[in-house]
Design an enzyme around this catalytic site. Structure first.
Site, PDB file in Angstrom:
ATOM      1  N   GLY A  67      -0.838 -11.774  13.185  1.00 34.97           N
ATOM      2  CA  GLY A  67      -1.350 -12.368  11.950  1.00 34.97           C
ATOM      3  C   GLY A  67      -2.776 -11.962  11.638  1.00 34.97           C
ATOM      4  O   GLY A  67      -3.439 -11.258  12.395  1.00 34.97           O
ATOM      5  N   GLY A  90      -6.040 -12.336  11.944  1.00 30.04           N
ATOM      6  CA  GLY A  90      -6.960 -13.045  12.820  1.00 30.04           C
ATOM      7  C   GLY A  90      -8.400 -13.002  12.358  1.00 30.04           C
ATOM      8  O   GLY A  90      -9.201 -13.872  12.709  1.00 30.04           O
ATOM      9  N   LYS A  97     -12.541  -9.141   5.174  1.00 29.34           N
ATOM     10  CA  LYS A  97     -12.410  -8.888   6.613  1.00 29.34           C
ATOM     11  C   LYS A  97     -13.702  -9.328   7.295  1.00 29.34           C
ATOM     12  O   LYS A  97     -14.787  -8.875   6.928  1.00 29.34           O
ATOM     13  CB  LYS A  97     -12.151  -7.408   6.874  1.00 29.34           C
ATOM     14  N   ASP A 150     -13.260 -15.381  16.982  1.00 27.55           N
ATOM     15  CA  ASP A 150     -13.988 -16.144  15.963  1.00 27.55           C
ATOM     16  C   ASP A 150     -13.667 -15.704  14.543  1.00 27.55           C
ATOM     17  O   ASP A 150     -14.132 -16.314  13.579  1.00 27.55           O
ATOM     18  CB  ASP A 150     -15.497 -16.060  16.204  1.00 27.55           C
ATOM     19  N   ARG A 152     -11.785  -5.714   1.006  1.00 26.88           N
ATOM     20  CA  ARG A 152     -10.920  -4.553   0.831  1.00 26.88           C
ATOM     21  C   ARG A 152      -9.799  -4.880  -0.143  1.00 26.88           C
ATOM     22  O   ARG A 152      -9.406  -6.036  -0.304  1.00 26.88           O
ATOM     23  CB  ARG A 152     -10.399  -4.046   2.165  1.00 26.88           C
ATOM     24  N   ARG A 174       2.876  -5.657   6.070  1.00 30.10           N
ATOM     25  CA  ARG A 174       2.963  -4.663   7.136  1.00 30.10           C
ATOM     26  C   ARG A 174       4.380  -4.587   7.708  1.00 30.10           C
ATOM     27  O   ARG A 174       5.187  -5.485   7.491  1.00 30.10           O
ATOM     28  CB  ARG A 174       1.997  -5.052   8.272  1.00 30.10           C
ATOM     29  N   ASP A 193       1.730  -3.530  13.441  1.00 29.47           N
ATOM     30  CA  ASP A 193       1.031  -4.490  12.574  1.00 29.47           C
ATOM     31  C   ASP A 193      -0.066  -3.821  11.761  1.00 29.47           C
ATOM     32  O   ASP A 193      -0.659  -4.445  10.882  1.00 29.47           O
ATOM     33  CB  ASP A 193       0.433  -5.634  13.407  1.00 29.47           C
ATOM     34  N   ASN A 194      -0.331  -2.534  12.038  1.00 27.78           N
ATOM     35  CA  ASN A 194      -1.326  -1.785  11.277  1.00 27.78           C
ATOM     36  C   ASN A 194      -0.687  -0.731  10.372  1.00 27.78           C
ATOM     37  O   ASN A 194      -1.338   0.213   9.949  1.00 27.78           O
ATOM     38  CB  ASN A 194      -2.316  -1.097  12.221  1.00 27.78           C
ATOM     39  N   ASP A 228      -6.539  -0.922   8.068  1.00 27.05           N
ATOM     40  CA  ASP A 228      -7.126  -1.359   9.343  1.00 27.05           C
ATOM     41  C   ASP A 228      -7.879  -0.224  10.041  1.00 27.05           C
ATOM     42  O   ASP A 228      -7.414   0.335  11.037  1.00 27.05           O
ATOM     43  CB  ASP A 228      -6.052  -1.948  10.253  1.00 27.05           C
TER      44      ASP A 228
END
Length: 522
Positions: A101, A103, A123, A135, A193, A200, A270-271, A280
């Site tokens: 997900g 993050g 991002k 974080d 972005r 994805r 995932d990218n 990414d």
């Protein structure tokens, strides 16, 4: 921002996470979670793209406004929007990772402008339910790299996300840059972005892995409806056509990566975008010396799964995982297998045509495969700068002698004294064949060179250049960020005033962190 036309199709039509607490957790039966960005302490605009702003409906004057600063730093939520983070899974370095997900990415909203739809995403804007133990923030160095690279790729003609803005957050972020137990505080930053969507391969993997087949059907049909409206027919036929479209655009994207010498570095599922665009930008890089085994990612330094020469094969492997995710809707493996089997064959055919165009050869003959193979082997005999070598081929004329032709590319070698004995013989043989082959081309030298100069860039975002801009930015000097942004908008032009950036990697950058060694650390 008066012309920003909000149109939240994704959140309006797809299932949301009913739990709106912002705590790390497993999220089921939902494609996204609502979450607000973490408010930055003291946001500051470093740079913004006027062309991308115009693309989404923001005027040049609005870029310098307080509403722009607040919205794209995450300080304030845009009216009539609810930011959200996507739920997806993925295979990382070939291994199933389960739920991942967004993050450290938060989608602000979707907008519509000039009959096009765009998702605006921050991002580095803070924690989400998918942040796990992190974080959700980003640091200045990685943000500069992402901001510049996406735009550099766009102007190179490579399918990519776009960069709208780059901002300092005013916060300090703790990071261990090489994962070696030496964390340090760095300046926090945020990139906005822009893409048609951030869906994805792993978005579909997530749903199928949990056997949420109703959501899978709804999500695939949503994706086809809004992003592939040309697809028609019975539902199962549509799903196969959708997979074919993704395979085709993915192949075209990888072909462009190989053309310009770009290495993504983290080709996890995932990218991988279903739009066939590069997303990414983490530990990426451009080939300095032509080395098919090079990867910029320290995490991948042992197995080199994501090395330059393996990118087409990894793309096919990732598509195989997407096919597995779509299979429950189709229940017939054969059409998916046919698409996967044809992927590499089509790529190899396209690659040959692309490589010949880099050489200024625009018709194909039987011996061309040997010419390409011999060149790829020669380029590895001694460190040879890929960008400079191919760009300097534009200096060669049909009537040149082998000696004259060779002299015109000599600047591409990092250690010219190594070009002797057998190495020199190999190069002499290749240039002899190449010059004979040029004679068969019908285009004049001038016509051929003009076409080559639209294929072989003169300027790319070399890692040492990005690092120079980062080092200066750490001291509060953002002039190199602006200079490189301008330079990379015209990568195929000569730009005589920028000639100093048409140069091999300097010795100091050979093993410097940020130039040859990059981690997945933000």
């Amino acid at each position: 921002m008066k012309n920003l036309k909000i149109n939240n199709r994704f959140t309006a039509e797809l299932p949301a996470d009913p739990d709106e607490s912002n705590e790390p957790r497993q999220v089921t039966n939902a494609l996204f979670s609502y979450v607000n960005p973490t408010k930055p302490a003291n946001p500051q605009l470093i740079h913004a793209s006027e062309t991308v702003a115009e693309l989404v409906g923001i005027s040049k004057d609005e870029i310098q406004s307080e509403p722009f600063l607040n919205a794209f730093s995450g300080k304030e939520v845009l009216p009539e929007t609810r930011p959200y983070a996507l739920c997806y899974a993925g295979h990382q370095f070939g291994n199933w990772a389960g739920q991942l997900g967004d993050g450290r990415a938060i989608n602000l909203t979707e907008v519509e402008h000039n009959n096009q739809f765009f998702t605006l995403q921050l991002k580095g804007a803070g924690k989400t339910p998918y942040s796990r133990t992190a974080d959700g923030l980003a640091v200045l160095r990685s943000s500069i790299r992402e901001y510049l690279c996406a735009e550099a790729m766009f102007y190179l003609g490579v399918p990519t996300t776009r960069s709208l803005s780059l901002m300092l957050s005013g916060d300090e972020v703790l990071r261990d840059i090489l994962y070696n137990g030496n964390p340090a505080y760095e300046k926090g930053a945020i990139v906005c972005r822009v893409a048609p969507s951030f869906i994805r391969f792993g978005s579909f993997e997530m749903i199928t892995s949990r056997n949420e087949l109703k959501n899978l059907k709804q999500f695939v049909e949503y994706t086809i409806k809004h992003y592939f409206p040309e697809i028609e027919g019975e539902p199962k036929d549509q799903y196969v056509q959708f997979f074919q479209k993704v395979a085709d655009t993915t192949r075209e994207m990888i072909l462009h990566w190989q053309r310009v010498g770009f290495v993504h570095g983290v080709m996890n599922t995932d990218n991988m975008s279903i739009h066939g665009i590069t997303i990414d930008y983490g530990p990426y890089g451009w080939l300095e010396n032509y080395d098919p085994n090079w990867t910029p990612n320290t995490t991948d330094s042992q197995n080199r799964r994501y090395r330059f020469g393996n990118q087409p094969q990894v793309a096919q492997w990732n598509l195989y995982q997407l096919a597995n995710a779509l299979y429950p809707l189709i229940n017939d493996a054969k059409p998916l297998e046919n698409i996967l089997e044809s992927f590499i064959n089509k790529f190899n055919s396209d690659y040959k045509e692309m490589f010949l165009s880099k050489l200024g050869l625009f018709t194909s003959i039987e011996t061309d495969s040997e010419l390409i193979t011999d060149l790829e082997e020669n380029l590895q005999l001694s460190e040879t700068d890929m960008t400079i070598f191919f760009r300097n081929l534009n200096r060669i004329k049909k009537e040149d002698s082998v000696e004259n032709a060779f002299e015109k590319i000599i600047d591409a070698f990092y250690i010219p004294k190594e070009i002797a004995n057998n190495v020199l013989e190999n190069w002499t043989s290749w240039f002899s064949s190449y010059l004979k082959r040029l004679q068969t081309e019908k285009l004049s030298d001038e016509e051929r060179i003009a076409k080559m100069n639209t294929i072989n860039p003169k300027y790319v975002l070399r890692n040492y250049m990005a690092q120079l801009s980062i080092d200066a930015a750490d001291q509060g000097d953002f002039s190199l960020v602006s200079e490189f942004y301008s330079l990379l908008q015209k990568p195929y032009d000569e730009q005589p005033e920028m000639e100093k950036w048409f140069a091999k990697r300097p010795d100091w950058a050979r093993s410097k962190v940020g130039c040859s060694m990059l981690s997945c650390s933000s």
